[in-house]
Design an enzyme around this catalytic site. Sequence first.
Site, mmCIF file in Angstrom:
data_model
loop_
_atom_site.group_PDB
_atom_site.id
_atom_site.type_symbol
_atom_site.label_atom_id
_atom_site.label_comp_id
_atom_site.label_asym_id
_atom_site.label_seq_id
_atom_site.Cartn_x
_atom_site.Cartn_y
_atom_site.Cartn_z
ATOM 1 N N GLY A 63 0.819 -1.215 0.000
ATOM 2 C CA GLY A 63 0.000 0.000 0.000
ATOM 3 C C GLY A 63 0.851 1.263 0.000
ATOM 4 O O GLY A 63 0.393 2.333 0.416
ATOM 5 N N GLY A 100 -0.273 4.728 -1.620
ATOM 6 C CA GLY A 100 -1.371 5.506 -1.035
ATOM 7 C C GLY A 100 -0.837 6.706 -0.265
ATOM 8 O O GLY A 100 0.346 7.048 -0.332
ATOM 9 N N LEU A 128 -2.849 -0.431 -6.750
ATOM 10 C CA LEU A 128 -3.241 0.797 -7.452
ATOM 11 C C LEU A 128 -4.751 0.862 -7.641
ATOM 12 O O LEU A 128 -5.269 0.875 -8.761
ATOM 13 C CB LEU A 128 -2.502 0.936 -8.800
ATOM 14 C CG LEU A 128 -0.981 1.063 -8.697
ATOM 15 C CD1 LEU A 128 -0.340 1.171 -10.088
ATOM 16 C CD2 LEU A 128 -0.562 2.260 -7.840
ATOM 17 N N THR A 142 -5.837 1.563 12.910
ATOM 18 C CA THR A 142 -6.509 2.847 13.117
ATOM 19 C C THR A 142 -7.176 2.931 14.494
ATOM 20 O O THR A 142 -7.575 1.901 15.060
ATOM 21 C CB THR A 142 -7.583 3.025 12.011
ATOM 22 O OG1 THR A 142 -8.475 4.064 12.391
ATOM 23 C CG2 THR A 142 -8.409 1.763 11.803
ATOM 24 N N ASP A 143 -7.348 4.176 14.976
ATOM 25 C CA ASP A 143 -8.088 4.384 16.238
ATOM 26 C C ASP A 143 -9.546 3.943 16.103
ATOM 27 O O ASP A 143 -10.221 3.696 17.101
ATOM 28 C CB ASP A 143 -8.008 5.854 16.679
ATOM 29 C CG ASP A 143 -8.521 6.869 15.654
ATOM 30 O OD1 ASP A 143 -8.941 6.461 14.547
ATOM 31 O OD2 ASP A 143 -8.496 8.081 15.961
ATOM 32 N N GLU A 144 -10.038 3.834 14.862
ATOM 33 C CA GLU A 144 -11.458 3.508 14.677
ATOM 34 C C GLU A 144 -11.809 2.107 15.166
ATOM 35 O O GLU A 144 -12.973 1.787 15.364
ATOM 36 C CB GLU A 144 -11.857 3.674 13.201
ATOM 37 C CG GLU A 144 -11.667 5.107 12.740
ATOM 38 C CD GLU A 144 -12.331 5.423 11.414
ATOM 39 O OE1 GLU A 144 -13.369 4.822 11.100
ATOM 40 O OE2 GLU A 144 -11.795 6.283 10.691
ATOM 41 N N TYR A 170 -15.687 -0.635 7.497
ATOM 42 C CA TYR A 170 -14.254 -0.300 7.427
ATOM 43 C C TYR A 170 -13.564 -0.656 8.740
ATOM 44 O O TYR A 170 -12.594 -1.431 8.762
ATOM 45 C CB TYR A 170 -14.060 1.198 7.122
ATOM 46 C CG TYR A 170 -12.648 1.678 7.435
ATOM 47 C CD1 TYR A 170 -11.551 1.213 6.707
ATOM 48 C CD2 TYR A 170 -12.395 2.583 8.483
ATOM 49 C CE1 TYR A 170 -10.253 1.626 7.007
ATOM 50 C CE2 TYR A 170 -11.103 3.000 8.784
ATOM 51 C CZ TYR A 170 -10.037 2.517 8.050
ATOM 52 O OH TYR A 170 -8.752 2.915 8.344
ATOM 53 N N ALA A 201 -14.573 -2.424 11.260
ATOM 54 C CA ALA A 201 -14.717 -3.833 11.660
ATOM 55 C C ALA A 201 -13.707 -4.711 10.927
ATOM 56 O O ALA A 201 -13.114 -5.622 11.521
ATOM 57 C CB ALA A 201 -16.140 -4.319 11.376
ATOM 58 N N LYS A 217 -10.828 -3.651 9.738
ATOM 59 C CA LYS A 217 -9.506 -3.303 10.282
ATOM 60 C C LYS A 217 -9.299 -4.019 11.620
ATOM 61 O O LYS A 217 -8.213 -4.525 11.914
ATOM 62 C CB LYS A 217 -9.373 -1.790 10.477
ATOM 63 C CG LYS A 217 -9.302 -0.968 9.207
ATOM 64 C CD LYS A 217 -8.076 -1.261 8.352
ATOM 65 C CE LYS A 217 -6.775 -0.840 9.003
ATOM 66 N NZ LYS A 217 -5.613 -1.105 8.104
ATOM 67 N N ARG A 221 -12.215 14.668 16.223
ATOM 68 C CA ARG A 221 -11.133 13.785 15.779
ATOM 69 C C ARG A 221 -9.816 14.288 16.353
ATOM 70 O O ARG A 221 -9.644 15.474 16.625
ATOM 71 C CB ARG A 221 -11.044 13.757 14.238
ATOM 72 C CG ARG A 221 -12.332 13.264 13.557
ATOM 73 C CD ARG A 221 -12.623 11.814 13.863
ATOM 74 N NE ARG A 221 -13.807 11.289 13.212
ATOM 75 C CZ ARG A 221 -14.985 11.055 13.806
ATOM 76 N NH1 ARG A 221 -15.157 11.346 15.087
ATOM 77 N NH2 ARG A 221 -15.976 10.515 13.137
ATOM 78 N N ASN A 272 -15.088 18.583 13.672
ATOM 79 C CA ASN A 272 -15.040 18.770 12.211
ATOM 80 C C ASN A 272 -15.418 20.193 11.782
ATOM 81 O O ASN A 272 -14.800 20.758 10.881
ATOM 82 C CB ASN A 272 -15.964 17.764 11.521
ATOM 83 C CG ASN A 272 -15.391 16.366 11.580
ATOM 84 O OD1 ASN A 272 -14.221 16.159 11.919
ATOM 85 N ND2 ASN A 272 -16.210 15.367 11.249
HETATM 86 N N1 LIG Z 1 -5.900 8.071 6.717
HETATM 87 C C1 LIG Z 1 -6.001 7.983 8.038
HETATM 88 O O1 LIG Z 1 -6.434 8.921 8.695
HETATM 89 C C2 LIG Z 1 -5.563 6.720 8.754
HETATM 90 C C3 LIG Z 1 -5.434 6.767 10.137
HETATM 91 C C4 LIG Z 1 -4.977 5.618 10.811
HETATM 92 C C5 LIG Z 1 -4.694 4.478 10.099
HETATM 93 N N2 LIG Z 1 -4.843 4.446 8.764
HETATM 94 C C6 LIG Z 1 -4.483 3.208 8.058
HETATM 95 O O2 LIG Z 1 -3.295 3.482 7.334
HETATM 96 C C7 LIG Z 1 -3.261 2.701 6.131
HETATM 97 C C8 LIG Z 1 -3.062 3.625 4.942
HETATM 98 O O3 LIG Z 1 -4.117 4.560 4.891
HETATM 99 P P1 LIG Z 1 -4.163 5.701 3.779
HETATM 100 O O4 LIG Z 1 -4.979 6.802 4.323
HETATM 101 O O5 LIG Z 1 -2.815 5.963 3.292
HETATM 102 O O6 LIG Z 1 -5.000 4.955 2.655
HETATM 103 P P2 LIG Z 1 -5.114 5.171 1.082
HETATM 104 O O7 LIG Z 1 -6.510 4.774 0.743
HETATM 105 O O8 LIG Z 1 -4.616 6.524 0.687
HETATM 106 O O9 LIG Z 1 -4.071 4.113 0.486
HETATM 107 C C9 LIG Z 1 -4.306 2.738 0.512
HETATM 108 C C10 LIG Z 1 -3.298 2.108 -0.434
HETATM 109 O O10 LIG Z 1 -3.485 0.687 -0.386
HETATM 110 C C11 LIG Z 1 -3.548 0.197 -1.726
HETATM 111 N N3 LIG Z 1 -4.375 -1.011 -1.714
HETATM 112 C C12 LIG Z 1 -5.703 -1.104 -1.437
HETATM 113 N N4 LIG Z 1 -6.102 -2.386 -1.524
HETATM 114 C C13 LIG Z 1 -5.000 -3.111 -1.847
HETATM 115 C C14 LIG Z 1 -4.764 -4.502 -2.055
HETATM 116 N N5 LIG Z 1 -5.761 -5.370 -1.963
HETATM 117 N N6 LIG Z 1 -3.512 -4.891 -2.363
HETATM 118 C C15 LIG Z 1 -2.492 -4.000 -2.470
HETATM 119 N N7 LIG Z 1 -2.659 -2.673 -2.295
HETATM 120 C C16 LIG Z 1 -3.906 -2.237 -1.968
HETATM 121 C C17 LIG Z 1 -4.159 1.327 -2.538
HETATM 122 O O11 LIG Z 1 -3.897 1.194 -3.925
HETATM 123 C C18 LIG Z 1 -3.492 2.538 -1.889
HETATM 124 O O12 LIG Z 1 -2.238 2.772 -2.486
HETATM 125 C C19 LIG Z 1 -4.580 1.931 6.096
HETATM 126 O O13 LIG Z 1 -4.338 0.631 6.562
HETATM 127 C C20 LIG Z 1 -5.486 2.696 7.046
HETATM 128 O O14 LIG Z 1 -6.438 1.849 7.620
HETATM 129 C C21 LIG Z 1 -5.272 5.547 8.058
#
Ligand SMILES: NC(=O)c1ccc[n+]([C@@H]2O[C@H](COP(=O)([O-])OP(=O)(O)OC[C@H]3O[C@@H](n4cnc5c(N)ncnc54)[C@H](O)[C@@H]3O)[C@@H](O)[C@H]2O)c1
Length: 328
Positions: A3, A6, A30, A117-119, A141, A143, A145, A205, A240
């Site tokens: 990932g 992302g 992607l 995540t905190d969620e 989402y 659940a 995680k 948040r 928010n």
């Molecule tokens: N954004 C937040 O506020 C936040 C907070 C805490 C934790 N997180 C966690 O951090 C991680 C990253 O979050 P983000 O905001 O960067 O998400 P994002 O949606 O920007 O990126 C997710 C990435 O995962 C890739 N991806 C999705 N499904 C895939 C699969 N099956 N195989 C390979 N790649 C896959 C996507 O192409 C993307 O590049 C996640 O696990 C999320 O739960 C996010």
Amino acid sequence: MCGGAGFIGSHFVRQRTREHGDEVAVLDKLTYAGREENLRDLAGAPGYRFIHGAIEDPDAVAAAIDGCDAVVNFAAETHVDRSISGPEVFLTTQMNGTWTLLEAARERELRYVQVSTDEVYGSIEEGSFTESSPLDPSSPYSATKAGADLLVSSYAHTYDLETVICRGSNNYGPFQYPEKLIPLMVLNALHGDALPVYGDGMQVRNWLYVEDFAGGIGHALAYGAPGEAYNVGGPDECPNIDVVRRIIALTGRDESLIEYVTDRPGHDRRYSLGWEKIRALGWTAQVRFEAGLERTAAWYRDNAWWWEPIRSGEYRAYYERHYGRALG
Ligand SMILES: NC(=O)c1ccc[n+]([C@@H]2O[C@H](COP(=O)([O-])OP(=O)(O)OC[C@H]3O[C@@H](n4cnc5c(N)ncnc54)[C@H](O)[C@@H]3O)[C@@H](O)[C@H]2O)c1
């Protein structure tokens, strides 16, 4: 690094290659949220390679993992609203994907970090969750995680796999897909579009600048105790509606752009993390919300190359479907 194309993953890859000199293999499916543009400055850099594939595909995982000594899994479907309208892919990625990675790490005896995540703790009126608080997620989402976290812990207990879980609070910063609150509001404000606020806007948040979260994950990768989870929280809480008002001020707009819309079903009121445990390991967040938000708004203003293709593509149709109105 799964990932890594992302939002948060791309910051982490940049930190590891530039500041730590790590060699990094990125495995990414992607999806709409994953974009090679997020890593365009690393293309061709020594020690960096990109593999296009899904974490639930054992062949793609094998192609990426050989030669690695740790796995850090950011890959996930991450948008709560999309998990409500179409949960299936959340199960595939979060559950089958995490399981496939755990099996590959177990076979090779690799250290494994799960980004969470905190969620997973659900909503809390007062006080903060610790790592021993019960998991009580409320959306498909969160659940899925939480399910992935439990699976990761089971591999530590059952197979002695060296796992660490990092639970971050709400992240913000450059390269975040515009469906999420802060980039949505910044880009709509810059374009003079309505700012859709769910319900009364009083959902609170705990905001964490993305580079801080990336640093916290790196810290847990290096120093986290096997089998443990670490909360990685931000320094400031904010409802928010206050976030939206700050963005209006930063973009020189006025409050007439605010439009209250029907709340998200089951919308959690407040997330809050206690992060003493990772502080005791020597990590602390550096960026206060006011400074981070200003930096973020400036980045979106100055980087139209990044968001223009998004605002004219899949996101545009998603936005129309979801909010029942077109982007300007
Ligand atoms: N954004 C937040 O506020 C936040 C907070 C805490 C934790 N997180 C966690 O951090 C991680 C990253 O979050 P983000 O905001 O960067 O998400 P994002 O949606 O920007 O990126 C997710 C990435 O995962 C890739 N991806 C999705 N499904 C895939 C699969 N099956 N195989 C390979 N790649 C896959 C996507 O192409 C993307 O590049 C996640 O696990 C999320 O739960 C996010």
